[in-house]
Design a protein around this motif. Structure first.
Motif, PDB file in Angstrom:
ATOM      1  N   LYS A  82       0.841  -1.209   0.000  1.00  0.00           N
ATOM      2  CA  LYS A  82       0.000   0.000   0.000  1.00  0.00           C
ATOM      3  C   LYS A  82       0.872   1.254   0.000  1.00  0.00           C
ATOM      4  CE  LYS A  82      -4.094  -1.924   2.216  1.00  0.00           C
ATOM      5  NZ  LYS A  82      -5.077  -1.786   1.174  1.00  0.00           N
ATOM      6  N   TYR A  83       1.959   1.221   0.763  1.00  0.00           N
ATOM      7  CA  TYR A  83       2.875   2.357   0.772  1.00  0.00           C
ATOM      8  C   TYR A  83       3.482   2.567  -0.617  1.00  0.00           C
ATOM      9  CZ  TYR A  83       7.284   4.818   1.170  1.00  0.00           C
ATOM     10  OH  TYR A  83       8.324   5.676   0.945  1.00  0.00           O
ATOM     11  N   LEU A  84       3.931   1.481  -1.246  1.00  0.00           N
ATOM     12  CA  LEU A  84       4.523   1.592  -2.586  1.00  0.00           C
ATOM     13  C   LEU A  84       3.498   2.096  -3.593  1.00  0.00           C
ATOM     14  CD1 LEU A  84       6.694  -1.658  -2.700  1.00  0.00           C
ATOM     15  CD2 LEU A  84       7.478   0.689  -2.382  1.00  0.00           C
ATOM     16  N   SER A  85       2.252   1.673  -3.441  1.00  0.00           N
ATOM     17  CA  SER A  85       1.191   2.142  -4.324  1.00  0.00           C
ATOM     18  C   SER A  85       1.031   3.652  -4.191  1.00  0.00           C
ATOM     19  CB  SER A  85      -0.128   1.443  -3.988  1.00  0.00           C
ATOM     20  OG  SER A  85      -1.173   1.988  -4.733  1.00  0.00           O
ATOM     21  N   PRO A  91      -0.248  10.926  -7.899  1.00  0.00           N
ATOM     22  CA  PRO A  91       0.484  12.105  -8.376  1.00  0.00           C
ATOM     23  C   PRO A  91       1.319  12.695  -7.243  1.00  0.00           C
ATOM     24  CG  PRO A  91      -1.872  12.307  -8.805  1.00  0.00           C
ATOM     25  CD  PRO A  91      -1.674  11.070  -7.989  1.00  0.00           C
ATOM     26  N   GLU A  92       2.494  13.184  -7.602  1.00  0.00           N
ATOM     27  CA  GLU A  92       3.382  13.738  -6.585  1.00  0.00           C
ATOM     28  C   GLU A  92       2.849  15.053  -6.055  1.00  0.00           C
ATOM     29  OE1 GLU A  92       7.600  13.989  -6.924  1.00  0.00           O
ATOM     30  OE2 GLU A  92       7.630  12.242  -8.231  1.00  0.00           O
ATOM     31  N   LYS A  93       3.026  15.225  -4.765  1.00  0.00           N
ATOM     32  CA  LYS A  93       2.714  16.497  -4.140  1.00  0.00           C
ATOM     33  C   LYS A  93       3.891  16.836  -3.240  1.00  0.00           C
ATOM     34  CE  LYS A  93      -0.203  13.978  -0.915  1.00  0.00           C
ATOM     35  NZ  LYS A  93      -1.524  13.724  -0.483  1.00  0.00           N
ATOM     36  N   GLU A  94       4.018  18.080  -2.919  1.00  0.00           N
ATOM     37  CA  GLU A  94       5.128  18.502  -2.077  1.00  0.00           C
ATOM     38  C   GLU A  94       5.030  17.822  -0.719  1.00  0.00           C
ATOM     39  OE1 GLU A  94       7.791  20.532  -2.742  1.00  0.00           O
ATOM     40  OE2 GLU A  94       7.075  20.331  -4.803  1.00  0.00           O
TER      41      GLU A  94
END
Length: 110
Positions: A82-85, A91-94
């Motif tokens: 789940k963490y890897l997902s 999408p990346e966020k700061e």
């Protein structure tokens, strides 16, 4: 096929990039991924993301959970998946370094 915490750790080390593993991975690491394990982890990560986005039917979710029970020996590995997902599909966020480390520790230690 059984996947272990070691598989998931190596997948994370190479940031989900099989080409990186092939180019700079050790022989032992490469041997762990000779039967489609890398692709399987990628598929499972994508399925976890689809579940979070509510894109799958209830039967597809149950099939995924059944598959996870067959592939993984422990709940730790499911939490790490789940963490890897979250890390590789969303999408990346700061995020601060502290938050990144805490997220990873939370995923590994529950």
């Amino acid at each position: 096929m059984k996947l272990t915490k070691k598989h998931l750790g190596i997948y994370n080390t190479y940031e989900g990039k099989k080409s990186s593993l092939e180019n700079v991975g050790t022989q032992k690491e490469k041997e762990l991924f000779q039967n489609g394990e890398f692709e399987k982890i990628t598929e499972l990560i994508e399925t976890e993301y689809k579940i979070k986005q509510k894109e799958l039917s209830e039967s597809e979710i149950q099939n995924h959970k059944s598959e996870l029970n067959l592939i993984f020996d422990s709940n730790w590995n499911k939490k790490l998946l789940k963490y890897l997902s979250k890390k590789y599909s969303e999408p990346e966020k700061e995020q601060s370094t502290f938050d990144s480390i805490m997220s990873m520790l939370w995923a590994m230690l529950g």
